[in-house]
Design a protein around this motif. Structure first.
Motif, PDB file in Angstrom:
ATOM      1  N   PHE A   1       0.309  38.386  26.243  1.00  0.00           N
ATOM      2  CA  PHE A   1       0.558  37.039  26.502  1.00  0.00           C
ATOM      3  C   PHE A   1       0.562  36.240  25.368  1.00  0.00           C
ATOM      4  N   TYR A   2       1.381  36.547  24.321  1.00  0.00           N
ATOM      5  CA  TYR A   2       1.741  35.997  23.261  1.00  0.00           C
ATOM      6  C   TYR A   2       3.064  35.643  22.792  1.00  0.00           C
ATOM      7  N   ILE A   3       3.172  34.751  21.975  1.00  0.00           N
ATOM      8  CA  ILE A   3       4.462  34.219  21.356  1.00  0.00           C
ATOM      9  C   ILE A   3       4.158  34.230  19.861  1.00  0.00           C
ATOM     10  N   PHE A   4       5.009  35.004  19.165  1.00  0.00           N
ATOM     11  CA  PHE A   4       4.768  35.316  17.718  1.00  0.00           C
ATOM     12  C   PHE A   4       6.026  34.389  17.193  1.00  0.00           C
ATOM     13  N   MET A   5       5.604  33.318  16.829  1.00  0.00           N
ATOM     14  CA  MET A   5       6.563  32.211  16.445  1.00  0.00           C
ATOM     15  C   MET A   5       6.924  32.436  14.935  1.00  0.00           C
ATOM     16  N   ASN A   6       8.190  32.511  14.631  1.00  0.00           N
ATOM     17  CA  ASN A   6       8.655  32.419  13.207  1.00  0.00           C
ATOM     18  C   ASN A   6       8.923  31.040  12.821  1.00  0.00           C
ATOM     19  N   VAL A   7       8.332  30.530  11.728  1.00  0.00           N
ATOM     20  CA  VAL A   7       8.279  29.244  11.361  1.00  0.00           C
ATOM     21  C   VAL A   7       8.688  29.173   9.819  1.00  0.00           C
ATOM     22  N   SER A   8       9.369  30.078   9.389  1.00  0.00           N
ATOM     23  CA  SER A   8       9.711  30.186   7.849  1.00  0.00           C
ATOM     24  C   SER A   8      10.888  29.258   7.724  1.00  0.00           C
ATOM     25  N   LYS A   9      11.692  28.732   8.651  1.00  0.00           N
ATOM     26  CA  LYS A   9      12.592  27.880   8.363  1.00  0.00           C
ATOM     27  C   LYS A   9      11.942  26.496   7.961  1.00  0.00           C
ATOM     28  N   THR A  10      10.841  26.098   8.282  1.00  0.00           N
ATOM     29  CA  THR A  10      10.281  24.884   7.821  1.00  0.00           C
ATOM     30  C   THR A  10       9.604  25.056   6.515  1.00  0.00           C
ATOM     31  N   PHE A  11       9.681  26.162   5.867  1.00  0.00           N
ATOM     32  CA  PHE A  11       9.112  26.198   4.668  1.00  0.00           C
ATOM     33  C   PHE A  11       9.704  25.618   3.496  1.00  0.00           C
ATOM     34  N   GLY A  12       8.952  24.733   2.592  1.00  0.00           N
ATOM     35  CA  GLY A  12       9.738  24.122   1.605  1.00  0.00           C
ATOM     36  C   GLY A  12      10.005  22.544   2.080  1.00  0.00           C
ATOM     37  N   THR A  13       9.553  22.343   3.375  1.00  0.00           N
ATOM     38  CA  THR A  13       9.692  20.952   3.928  1.00  0.00           C
ATOM     39  C   THR A  13       8.428  20.393   4.047  1.00  0.00           C
ATOM     40  N   GLU A  14       8.536  18.946   4.547  1.00  0.00           N
ATOM     41  CA  GLU A  14       7.413  18.354   4.783  1.00  0.00           C
ATOM     42  C   GLU A  14       7.360  18.010   6.298  1.00  0.00           C
TER      43      GLU A  14
ATOM     44  N   ARG B   1       4.215  18.341  21.984  1.00  0.00           N
ATOM     45  CA  ARG B   1       3.844  18.211  20.923  1.00  0.00           C
ATOM     46  C   ARG B   1       4.446  18.773  19.569  1.00  0.00           C
ATOM     47  N   LEU B   2       4.673  20.163  19.940  1.00  0.00           N
ATOM     48  CA  LEU B   2       5.268  20.794  18.945  1.00  0.00           C
ATOM     49  C   LEU B   2       6.615  20.046  18.479  1.00  0.00           C
ATOM     50  N   GLU B   3       7.467  19.930  19.502  1.00  0.00           N
ATOM     51  CA  GLU B   3       8.648  19.116  19.350  1.00  0.00           C
ATOM     52  C   GLU B   3       8.445  18.062  18.411  1.00  0.00           C
ATOM     53  N   LYS B   4       7.738  17.090  18.853  1.00  0.00           N
ATOM     54  CA  LYS B   4       7.264  15.836  17.889  1.00  0.00           C
ATOM     55  C   LYS B   4       6.947  16.210  16.585  1.00  0.00           C
ATOM     56  N   PHE B   5       6.126  17.269  16.401  1.00  0.00           N
ATOM     57  CA  PHE B   5       5.471  17.641  14.936  1.00  0.00           C
ATOM     58  C   PHE B   5       6.588  18.117  14.264  1.00  0.00           C
ATOM     59  N   LEU B   6       7.609  18.840  14.738  1.00  0.00           N
ATOM     60  CA  LEU B   6       8.908  19.165  14.219  1.00  0.00           C
ATOM     61  C   LEU B   6       9.834  17.896  13.756  1.00  0.00           C
ATOM     62  N   ASN B   7       9.605  16.961  14.353  1.00  0.00           N
ATOM     63  CA  ASN B   7      10.439  15.917  13.984  1.00  0.00           C
ATOM     64  C   ASN B   7       9.695  14.798  13.352  1.00  0.00           C
ATOM     65  N   SER B   8       8.474  15.350  12.648  1.00  0.00           N
ATOM     66  CA  SER B   8       7.368  14.689  11.830  1.00  0.00           C
ATOM     67  C   SER B   8       6.789  13.215  12.442  1.00  0.00           C
ATOM     68  N   GLU B   9       6.905  13.474  13.950  1.00  0.00           N
ATOM     69  CA  GLU B   9       6.086  12.486  14.822  1.00  0.00           C
ATOM     70  C   GLU B   9       4.741  12.950  15.062  1.00  0.00           C
ATOM     71  N   PRO B  10       3.542  12.522  14.449  1.00  0.00           N
ATOM     72  CA  PRO B  10       2.208  12.805  14.997  1.00  0.00           C
ATOM     73  C   PRO B  10       1.810  12.556  16.396  1.00  0.00           C
ATOM     74  N   THR B  11       0.928  13.461  16.949  1.00  0.00           N
ATOM     75  CA  THR B  11       0.409  13.069  18.151  1.00  0.00           C
ATOM     76  C   THR B  11      -0.954  12.213  18.065  1.00  0.00           C
TER      77      THR B  11
END
Ligand code: PMP
Ligand code: GLU
Length: 399
Positions: A322-335, A388-398
């Motif tokens: 029951f896990y999702i192993f999410m690749n987040v490497s595209k966000t590396f080097g960004t803020e 919340r993840l979608e907001k975070f990826l758009n740099s909108e904090p919860t």
């Protein structure tokens, strides 16, 4: 004062348990954090199993039991393994323990001498590497990628074997990736194990949580492989019984009797009361398991559908667990939300701080391009967590 042992000072705490404790702590302080940390079913233990535990207390199951577990439970486990996985064992092939984690530790203690090598495919469940080190042995990590669906190949295994190699640990389906080895893949890996006179620790604790493909136990591949395999399983995941602490190993009699010796000088038998609850779990009809699995399947589908629409993160579709192993490497080097992201750990920390969502950084499993999400939580939490993840990826904090 003299130092504590070298082995003890080299052991890291469990990251999965630490994250889950942290999110519980934050919640207790009134912070509205959503926990996707520990892989722990949110369902309650089915009623008939609870009742069996209550009855065990009322009928004074309060004494020590045989170290390797009460006979009716070991008989029920044999029948269960035969019915569900088509493998035959006798009660003397079974050792019951205080959770699967403990019998993994005992398996390694029984197999390993200091300096022995254990082949560990990465991403791996956080506990194995530390448990190997607790034996004074050496984990030899085999990295895998999305290209092979995070599975090792027989060639890769063969090339990692040295004179010191004692065993391979294979988690099927995998925590953290959810990938499933099929029968042919197990056969090919089993052939390498047999040819090189190795042992296999087959951690099959997620065997009943499969949504895609058919689970085959390593012990079902051949009698030769079964003889050198320690199968690990337990009630935690299948029956939502994490806190009851019952796991078991199925293996040849020599190994099982060595395990019982170890237990007899460490924990002794697993809780007598919990063994009676586990007896009910393994003997009753498996309707409650089916119901929980339907819910897990819905959550999994919802999760992967949502992630497939996000462009900064991605995941392979897990076959089981029951896990999702999410690749987040595209966000590396960004803020994101003002935080520099250069690793899964950065991502996980920033997501907790600004998105109020707790995940486990992939570094705990040997690959920090990822973060792990457990979807053993309510659909409501999953929906809000992904918002919340979608907001975070758009740099909108919860927060
Ligand atoms: N193996 C794996 C792969 C796991 O994810 C877990 C999770 N706790 C365990 C073993 C141990 O389970 P338990 O000790 O709760 O039986
Ligand atoms: N095995 C679960 C996990 O990986 C529970 C936590 C643990 O025992 O480490 O999250």
């Amino acid at each position: 004062m003299k130092n504590i042992s070298k082995i003890a000072s080299g052991i890291e705490p469990s990251a999965t348990l630490a994250i889950s404790e942290l999110s519980k702590e934050l919640k207790a302080k009134g912070v509205d954090v959503i926990g996707f940390g520990a892989g722990e079913p949110d369902f309650t233990t089915p009623d008939n199993i609870k009742q069996a535990g209550i009855k065990a207390i009322e009928t004074d199951k309060s004494y020590y039991t045989a170290t390797s577990g009460i006979l009716p439970l070991r008989e029920a486990i044999c029948k269960y393994i035969n019915d569900i996985f088509g493998v035959q064992y006798e009660p003397s092939n079974i050792c019951v323990s205080s959770g699967a984690k403990h019998i993994i530790f005992i398996s390694l203690q029984v197999l390993l001498d200091p300096g022995d090598e254990v082949i560990l495919p990465a991403p791996y469940w956080v506990t194995y590497a530390e448990a190997i080190k607790m034996c004074g042995a050496v984990p030899v990590i085999l990295d895998t990628t999305e290209e092979t669906r995070f599975k090792i190949t027989p060639e890769q295994l063969e090339s990692a074997i040295t004179d010191k190699t004692k065993c391979l640990i294979l988690t099927n389906p995998s925590n953290p990736t959810g990938m499933l080895y099929n029968e042919d893949e197990l056969k090919a890996i089993g052939n390498v194990i047999i040819k090189n006179d190795l042992y296999l620790i087959a951690d099959e604790i997620y065997a009943t949580l499969v949504y895609n493909g058919k689970f085959v136990s390593a012990a079902a591949i051949s009698s030769e492989l079964k003889e050198r395999t320690i199968v690990i399983n337990g009630v935690s995941k299948t029956y939502a019984m994490t806190g009851w602490r019952i796991g078991y190993a199925a293996a040849n009699k020599q190994i099982i009797s060595a395990m019982a010796n170890y237990l007899s000088h460490s924990t002794g038998n697993a809780s007598n009361v919990a063994q009676y609850a586990a007896l009910e779990a393994y003997s009753c009809d498996q309707e409650s398991v089916k119901k929980m699995n339907i819910e897990f399947a819905k959550r999994r589908q919802y999760f992967i559908d949502r992630v497939s629409k996000m462009d900064k993160v991605s995941c392979l579709e897990p076959d089981g667990a029951f896990y999702i192993f999410m690749n987040v490497s595209k966000t590396f080097g960004t803020e994101l939300c003002g935080e520099k992201i250069n690793s899964g750990s950065d991502f996980s920390q920033a997501l907790l701080k600004h998105g109020l969502v707790a995940t486990v950084p992939g570094i705990a499993f040997g690959n920090d391009n990822y973060v792990r999400w457990s979807y053993a939580t309510s659909m409501e939490n999953i929906t809000e967590g992904l918002n919340r993840l979608e907001k975070f990826l758009n740099s909108e904090p919860t927060a």
